[in-house]
Design an enzyme around this catalytic site. Sequence first.
Site, PDB file in Angstrom:
ATOM      1  N   ASP A  61       0.840  -1.191   0.000  1.00 36.12           N
ATOM      2  CA  ASP A  61       0.000   0.000   0.000  1.00 36.12           C
ATOM      3  C   ASP A  61       0.882   1.250   0.000  1.00 36.12           C
ATOM      4  O   ASP A  61       2.023   1.211   0.454  1.00 36.12           O
ATOM      5  CB  ASP A  61      -0.885   0.038   1.252  1.00 36.12           C
ATOM      6  CG  ASP A  61      -2.090  -0.882   1.136  1.00 36.12           C
ATOM      7  OD1 ASP A  61      -2.399  -1.313   0.014  1.00 36.12           O
ATOM      8  OD2 ASP A  61      -2.712  -1.170   2.182  1.00 36.12           O
ATOM      9  N   MET A 103      -9.895   8.909   7.236  1.00 30.17           N
ATOM     10  CA  MET A 103     -10.368   9.125   5.860  1.00 30.17           C
ATOM     11  C   MET A 103     -11.494  10.164   5.824  1.00 30.17           C
ATOM     12  O   MET A 103     -12.499   9.987   5.128  1.00 30.17           O
ATOM     13  CB  MET A 103     -10.836   7.795   5.241  1.00 30.17           C
ATOM     14  CG  MET A 103      -9.735   6.745   5.163  1.00 30.17           C
ATOM     15  SD  MET A 103     -10.321   5.119   4.628  1.00 30.17           S
ATOM     16  CE  MET A 103     -11.031   4.496   6.177  1.00 30.17           C
ATOM     17  N   LYS A 134      -3.815   2.812  -2.895  1.00 32.32           N
ATOM     18  CA  LYS A 134      -5.089   3.467  -3.180  1.00 32.32           C
ATOM     19  C   LYS A 134      -5.008   4.932  -2.786  1.00 32.32           C
ATOM     20  O   LYS A 134      -4.429   5.290  -1.769  1.00 32.32           O
ATOM     21  CB  LYS A 134      -6.219   2.791  -2.398  1.00 32.32           C
ATOM     22  CG  LYS A 134      -6.424   1.320  -2.756  1.00 32.32           C
ATOM     23  CD  LYS A 134      -7.503   0.709  -1.887  1.00 32.32           C
ATOM     24  CE  LYS A 134      -7.691  -0.771  -2.206  1.00 32.32           C
ATOM     25  NZ  LYS A 134      -8.721  -1.394  -1.349  1.00 32.32           N
TER      26      LYS A 134
END
Length: 400
Positions: free
Chosen positions: A199, A328, A221
């Site tokens: 990641d 997030m 991502k």
Amino acid sequence: MRALAVDLRDRTVLVVGGGAVAERRVRGLLEDGARIRLVSPEVGPGLAELADARRIAWIRRGFRAEDVDGAWLVWAHTDVPAVQAEVSDAAEKRRVFAVIGGDPEASSASTPARAAAGGVQVGVSAGRDPVRARRVAAWIQAQLETGLAPTRPQRPDAAWEAAQRPGTVALVGGGPGDPGLVTVRGRFLLAGADVVVADRLGPVSLLPHLAEHARIIDVGKRAGYHRLSQDRINATLVEQARLGLRVVRLKGGDPFVFGRGGEEEEYCAAHGVPVEVVPGITSAISVPAAAGIPVTHRNLSHGFSVVTAHEDLPVVPHAREHTLVLLMGVRRLPETSRRLIELGHDPRTPVAIIERGWTPEQRTTVGTLETIAELARRRDVHAPAVIVVGDVAAMGASSD
């Protein structure tokens, strides 16, 4: 020759003495596979248990010179100088190497400080300074355990194979991004990996230092952009493992804290691929800590909740002494702030946003629920960031 590695498996070693030091020596020798002949009128409980279990042969009397006969090596650890000297003399006459505890001049052999991991053993000698030798050995031990030393074998090695078997997957939590915050186990598995599925929020600075043969598959991502879907990531782990490779899935934070590690573990298990989970330091706690913000603090916060805030926020705790950590949540910060106020949070509740925690670009923005969205807009706050809501957030200081 200044150093020599000796194989003591199934060879007789004489140990003279029955105290704590003698017991430590005996246990180490047993690990090396030696046959122990112990001579001492009395022994401590640990040695007595070993004798009762027939793991050592205990001769219950004082030392005699003929006890050395048939031994490959002699260790003397008594508190009687005359006995120590007698052991040294008997061993010398019979041409048997001896370690005389506390008397290097009378010893024909010495015991180095030892570091061992992954099938590699290193002995450290520092002249007559054992404390110095132990400190150096401790440093080497850390290099071996973390994989910073090049320990990967060129021939089949059982100890290394046990670290991670071919055809398996290790879900490694990489922490908030600082390579120094990866666990020892995680760092060691990375050093031996054939494939690393990485990641972007993990400690990617480690990747250039992996073994030359290791293949890196970037599945990072970003908001609005996924290089690979989660389904494709799951399939990649299984495909690579089925090739007989050691696969490490390097994730940011902890694999099981909004890291979808549970889904990856379930998918691998359903397809017959063994999985090891190595926890990581979650950004929900570590990133606020980097800004000097504890998620709990006496008289300010007695608990905390971690919530993902990239979608509509559900009902969340809003007690004054409870901290809310949002992950997030930058893109929807205006909506989230309004929603929290609607749910009963005081508009004056302190809020801190920590961007890029544990990196040189770390920055903190502090405001309140009614001001934080505008502050974030003016300061051009971007993900990755952790948002802290609660009185503890006021302990952070805005930085440029």
